[in-house]
Write a protein that holds these residues in place. Structure first.
Motif, PDB file in Angstrom:
ATOM      1  N   ASN A  88       1.098  -1.167   0.056  1.00 24.59           N
ATOM      2  CA  ASN A  88      -0.198   0.153  -0.103  1.00 24.59           C
ATOM      3  C   ASN A  88       0.936   1.439  -0.030  1.00 24.59           C
ATOM      4  O   ASN A  88       0.407   2.373  -0.752  1.00 24.59           O
ATOM      5  N   LEU A  89       1.943   1.145   0.943  1.00 29.81           N
ATOM      6  CA  LEU A  89       2.692   2.523   0.835  1.00 29.81           C
ATOM      7  C   LEU A  89       3.459   2.495  -0.498  1.00 29.81           C
ATOM      8  O   LEU A  89       3.713   3.592  -1.030  1.00 29.81           O
ATOM      9  N   ASN A  90       3.909   1.507  -1.267  1.00 30.50           N
ATOM     10  CA  ASN A  90       4.548   1.771  -2.459  1.00 30.50           C
ATOM     11  C   ASN A  90       3.588   2.314  -3.415  1.00 30.50           C
ATOM     12  O   ASN A  90       3.776   2.587  -4.554  1.00 30.50           O
ATOM     13  N   ALA A  91       2.288   1.842  -3.264  1.00 34.60           N
ATOM     14  CA  ALA A  91       1.205   2.485  -4.184  1.00 34.60           C
ATOM     15  C   ALA A  91       0.844   3.981  -4.098  1.00 34.60           C
ATOM     16  O   ALA A  91      -0.026   4.236  -4.818  1.00 34.60           O
ATOM     17  N   THR A 101      -5.997   9.051   0.649  1.00 34.27           N
ATOM     18  CA  THR A 101      -6.580   9.039   2.140  1.00 34.27           C
ATOM     19  C   THR A 101      -6.930   7.549   2.494  1.00 34.27           C
ATOM     20  O   THR A 101      -6.857   7.106   3.560  1.00 34.27           O
ATOM     21  N   GLU A 102      -7.998   6.975   1.594  1.00 34.35           N
ATOM     22  CA  GLU A 102      -8.213   5.603   1.939  1.00 34.35           C
ATOM     23  C   GLU A 102      -7.130   4.715   2.017  1.00 34.35           C
ATOM     24  O   GLU A 102      -7.101   3.817   2.749  1.00 34.35           O
ATOM     25  N   ARG A 103      -6.227   4.768   1.268  1.00 36.06           N
ATOM     26  CA  ARG A 103      -5.038   3.869   1.164  1.00 36.06           C
ATOM     27  C   ARG A 103      -4.390   3.957   2.357  1.00 36.06           C
ATOM     28  O   ARG A 103      -3.744   2.922   3.029  1.00 36.06           O
ATOM     29  N   ILE A 104      -4.094   5.206   2.839  1.00 31.71           N
ATOM     30  CA  ILE A 104      -3.415   5.440   4.099  1.00 31.71           C
ATOM     31  C   ILE A 104      -3.981   4.876   5.163  1.00 31.71           C
ATOM     32  O   ILE A 104      -3.278   4.275   6.381  1.00 31.71           O
TER      33      ILE A 104
END
Length: 271
Positions: A88-91, A101-104
């Motif tokens: 997720n961080l890489n994306a 926001t949602e991914r974080i």
């Protein structure tokens, strides 16, 4: 007069002989009693030493099993969660403030889960973990590991009666027996359902474990203890006997397996 003297001498001799016989009998009785007493003390000492060795062995096996579980949990669960967080961080992309926001939020949730899982696992690294943990909680942890290891297996824990703590020695032995039974289920039963039930009464603690697996021929296994399973069942019964408990097995090919462990409870209980 001479006859009277001879009679007196005969009576004295007979009395002396009788006293000697009584004294010899008492000395023999005392000697045999002392020998039996020393033999009983040696046997009690031997049994105590055997009990302490078995208790220590059980504690070592619990720690070894726990370390295996922790390694598996870190690899299969925590490692996977952290890998998803890393993905997720890489994306994350450069863009408007709300773009990620949602991914974080998802990543924060994953990291939080990994932290909680590691905190739970760290508790089990304590050498006295099983002594300071509620038995149902420790068994639930084992069942959770089992479900994650065998994805098609569902486990259930049932508690009946008012829960109390067993003595530390009893808890170590009972928990190790549960671990052995769970391992047997995983290795041999090919079950899809496993139920562990704990029943608390003032006189008796009862633990039952039942699966819907393939079962086995108990008579054949009992007849040949060279089989891995036969040796394992014999070992479980021997361990149960150390704490005055009885372990009973009920199974048949294709009919699942159930185990009943009954532990007598002394008058004083720790609530």
């Amino acid at each position: 007069m001479q006859g009277t003297s001879e009679e007196i001498a005969l009576i004295v001799a007979a009395g002396t002989l009788l006293m000697l016989l009584i004294l010899a009998f008492l000395m023999t009785f005392f000697f045999l009693h002392q020998r039996r007493h020393h033999r009983q003390k040696r046997e009690l000492l031997r049994m105590t030493e055997a009990y302490q060795r078995e208790l220590l062995q059980s504690q070592i096996e619990i720690q070894e099993q726990t370390l295996q579980h922790i390694a598996q949990e870190i690899h299969d669960n925590v490692g996977q969660v952290l890998s998803l967080a890393k993905m997720n961080l890489n994306a994350l992309t450069i863009g408007p403030p709300n773009a990620n926001t949602e991914r974080i939020l998802v990543t924060k949730g994953l990291v939080g889960k990994a932290i909680n899982d590691l905190r739970d696992l760290s508790k089990t690294l304590n050498a006295d973990y099983i002594l300071h943990t509620r038995l149902p909680e420790a068994i639930r942890f084992e069942l959770d590991i089992l479900e994650r290891t065998a994805a098609d297996l569902r486990t259930f824990l049932v508690i009946r009666g008012k829960e109390y703590r067993l003595s530390p020695q009893h808890q170590v032995i009972v928990f190790r027996i549960v671990q052995e039974l769970i391992n047997n289920c995983l290795k041999h039963a090919h079950a899809t359902q496993l139920t562990v039930a704990l029943s608390y009464t003032d006189e008796l603690f009862t633990l039952s474990l039942a699966d819907n697996g393939q079962g086995f021929d108990l008579a054949q296994v009992d007849a040949n203890r060279s089989y891995e399973r036969g040796s394992g069942l014999h070992h479980i019964k021997a361990r149960a006997a150390l704490i005055g408990a009885q372990a009973q097995f009920s199974t048949q090919p294709g009919g699942g397996t159930s185990v009943l462990l009954q532990v007598p409870i002394p008058n004083s209980l720790e609530t």
